[in-house]
Write an enzyme that holds these catalytic residues in place. Structure first.
Site, PDB file in Angstrom:
ATOM      1  N   ASN A 175      44.891  27.730  12.956  1.00 26.34           N
ATOM      2  CA  ASN A 175      45.139  27.830  11.520  1.00 26.34           C
ATOM      3  C   ASN A 175      44.044  27.072  10.791  1.00 26.34           C
ATOM      4  O   ASN A 175      43.549  26.059  11.305  1.00 26.34           O
ATOM      5  CB  ASN A 175      46.519  27.205  11.215  1.00 26.34           C
ATOM      6  CG  ASN A 175      46.995  27.529   9.822  1.00 26.34           C
ATOM      7  OD1 ASN A 175      46.522  26.967   8.841  1.00 26.34           O
ATOM      8  ND2 ASN A 175      47.928  28.442   9.737  1.00 26.34           N
ATOM      9  N   TYR A 232      44.063  22.796  10.477  1.00 23.40           N
ATOM     10  CA  TYR A 232      43.988  22.655  11.935  1.00 23.40           C
ATOM     11  C   TYR A 232      45.283  22.230  12.648  1.00 23.40           C
ATOM     12  O   TYR A 232      45.648  22.821  13.652  1.00 23.40           O
ATOM     13  CB  TYR A 232      42.851  21.706  12.333  1.00 23.40           C
ATOM     14  CG  TYR A 232      41.456  22.176  11.984  1.00 23.40           C
ATOM     15  CD1 TYR A 232      41.218  23.454  11.478  1.00 23.40           C
ATOM     16  CD2 TYR A 232      40.353  21.338  12.153  1.00 23.40           C
ATOM     17  CE1 TYR A 232      39.937  23.873  11.157  1.00 23.40           C
ATOM     18  CE2 TYR A 232      39.071  21.755  11.836  1.00 23.40           C
ATOM     19  CZ  TYR A 232      38.862  23.026  11.331  1.00 23.40           C
ATOM     20  OH  TYR A 232      37.601  23.443  11.023  1.00 23.40           O
ATOM     21  N   CYS A 257      49.371  26.010  20.567  1.00 25.00           N
ATOM     22  CA  CYS A 257      48.763  26.259  21.881  1.00 25.00           C
ATOM     23  C   CYS A 257      49.392  27.480  22.565  1.00 25.00           C
ATOM     24  O   CYS A 257      50.521  27.879  22.247  1.00 25.00           O
ATOM     25  CB  CYS A 257      48.968  25.049  22.785  1.00 25.00           C
ATOM     26  SG  CYS A 257      47.887  23.660  22.436  1.00 25.00           S
ATOM     27  N   GLU A 309      50.557  27.717  25.618  1.00 27.91           N
ATOM     28  CA  GLU A 309      51.749  27.378  26.397  1.00 27.91           C
ATOM     29  C   GLU A 309      52.979  27.349  25.497  1.00 27.91           C
ATOM     30  O   GLU A 309      54.049  27.825  25.864  1.00 27.91           O
ATOM     31  CB  GLU A 309      51.580  26.013  27.077  1.00 27.91           C
ATOM     32  CG  GLU A 309      50.452  25.946  28.099  1.00 27.91           C
ATOM     33  CD  GLU A 309      49.098  25.569  27.496  1.00 27.91           C
ATOM     34  OE1 GLU A 309      48.830  25.896  26.316  1.00 27.91           O
ATOM     35  OE2 GLU A 309      48.303  24.946  28.208  1.00 27.91           O
ATOM     36  N   CYS A 312      47.586  20.571  27.537  1.00 27.11           N
ATOM     37  CA  CYS A 312      47.399  19.325  26.777  1.00 27.11           C
ATOM     38  C   CYS A 312      48.686  18.498  26.840  1.00 27.11           C
ATOM     39  O   CYS A 312      49.728  18.972  27.309  1.00 27.11           O
ATOM     40  CB  CYS A 312      47.016  19.639  25.331  1.00 27.11           C
ATOM     41  SG  CYS A 312      48.390  20.240  24.322  1.00 27.11           S
ATOM     42  N   CYS A 317      51.725  20.030  25.160  1.00 27.03           N
ATOM     43  CA  CYS A 317      52.262  21.169  25.934  1.00 27.03           C
ATOM     44  C   CYS A 317      53.007  20.695  27.174  1.00 27.03           C
ATOM     45  O   CYS A 317      54.004  21.297  27.572  1.00 27.03           O
ATOM     46  CB  CYS A 317      51.152  22.139  26.320  1.00 27.03           C
ATOM     47  SG  CYS A 317      50.597  23.104  24.911  1.00 27.03           S
TER      48      CYS A 317
HETATM   49  N1  THU Z   1      44.738  24.842  23.670  1.00 26.62           N
HETATM   50  C1  THU Z   1      45.766  25.520  24.262  1.00 26.62           C
HETATM   51  O1  THU Z   1      46.138  26.625  23.820  1.00 26.62           O
HETATM   52  N2  THU Z   1      46.360  24.960  25.335  1.00 26.62           N
HETATM   53  C2  THU Z   1      46.018  23.752  25.865  1.00 26.62           C
HETATM   54  O2  THU Z   1      46.741  23.202  26.691  1.00 26.62           O
HETATM   55  C3  THU Z   1      44.755  23.129  25.470  1.00 26.62           C
HETATM   56  C4  THU Z   1      44.268  23.542  24.125  1.00 26.62           C
HETATM   57  C5  THU Z   1      44.115  25.419  22.466  1.00 26.62           C
HETATM   58  C6  THU Z   1      44.438  24.674  21.203  1.00 26.62           C
HETATM   59  C7  THU Z   1      43.263  25.058  20.340  1.00 26.62           C
HETATM   60  O3  THU Z   1      43.547  26.299  19.718  1.00 26.62           O
HETATM   61  C8  THU Z   1      42.119  25.267  21.319  1.00 26.62           C
HETATM   62  O4  THU Z   1      42.719  25.395  22.600  1.00 26.62           O
HETATM   63  C9  THU Z   1      41.123  24.122  21.351  1.00 26.62           C
HETATM   64  O5  THU Z   1      41.745  22.910  21.548  1.00 26.62           O
END
Ligand code: THU
Length: 133
Positions: free
Chosen positions: A45, A48, A53, A55, A86, A89
């Protein structure tokens, strides 16, 4: 699910990810307790912190489709390297996990590295801490 079908689902999710700010596309596929699969991708978005994510998006899809437990979650990104979930997640996955839940990370060549949530998130905060008796 056959590995080829899993990879197709992950690659489709990666393609559909909305990641114009980071250019880092992530796909996730959950297999639930009934063997049903639920895909997700990251949805960024312009504000930010409002982004989501892959997951988390897969977990939402599992819940709305009636799944209750994550048996396996597969994660792949647009990077050559296997992408671990992350911290946020890991917590979201833990809400719908048990000891058997396995996290699988695929690299660009579809080599899989697997581990348990316990390994990624030991000493987790969960519903047990909210019991008052
Ligand atoms: N991101 C994920 O979708 N999953 C993760 O576990 C790590 C990060 C995404 C979030 C953001 O859109 C992009 O990766 C960069 O951080």
């Amino acid at each position: 699910m056959k590995k080829a079908d899993l990879i197709t689902q992950l690659d489709t999710a990666i393609k559909r990810a909305h990641a114009p700010y980071s250019q880092f596309h992530v796909g996730a596929v959950i297999t639930d307790e009934n063997g049903n699969n639920h895909a997700g991708c990251n949805v960024e978005n312009a504000a930010y912190p409002s982004g989501c994510c892959a997951e988390q998006s897969a977990v939402s899809n599992m819940i709305v489709n009636g799944g209750k437990k994550i048996k396996d979650i597969y994660i792949k990104s647009s990077s050559d390297m296997a992408c671990p979930p992350c911290g946020n997640c890991r917590q979201i996955i833990s809400e719908f996990s048990d000891q058997e839940t396995t996290i699988h990370m695929l690299d660009g060549k579809n080599q899989v590295t697997s581990c348990t949530l316990e390994q990624l998130l030991p000493s987790k905060f969960n519903a047990d801490w909210l019991k008052t008796e």
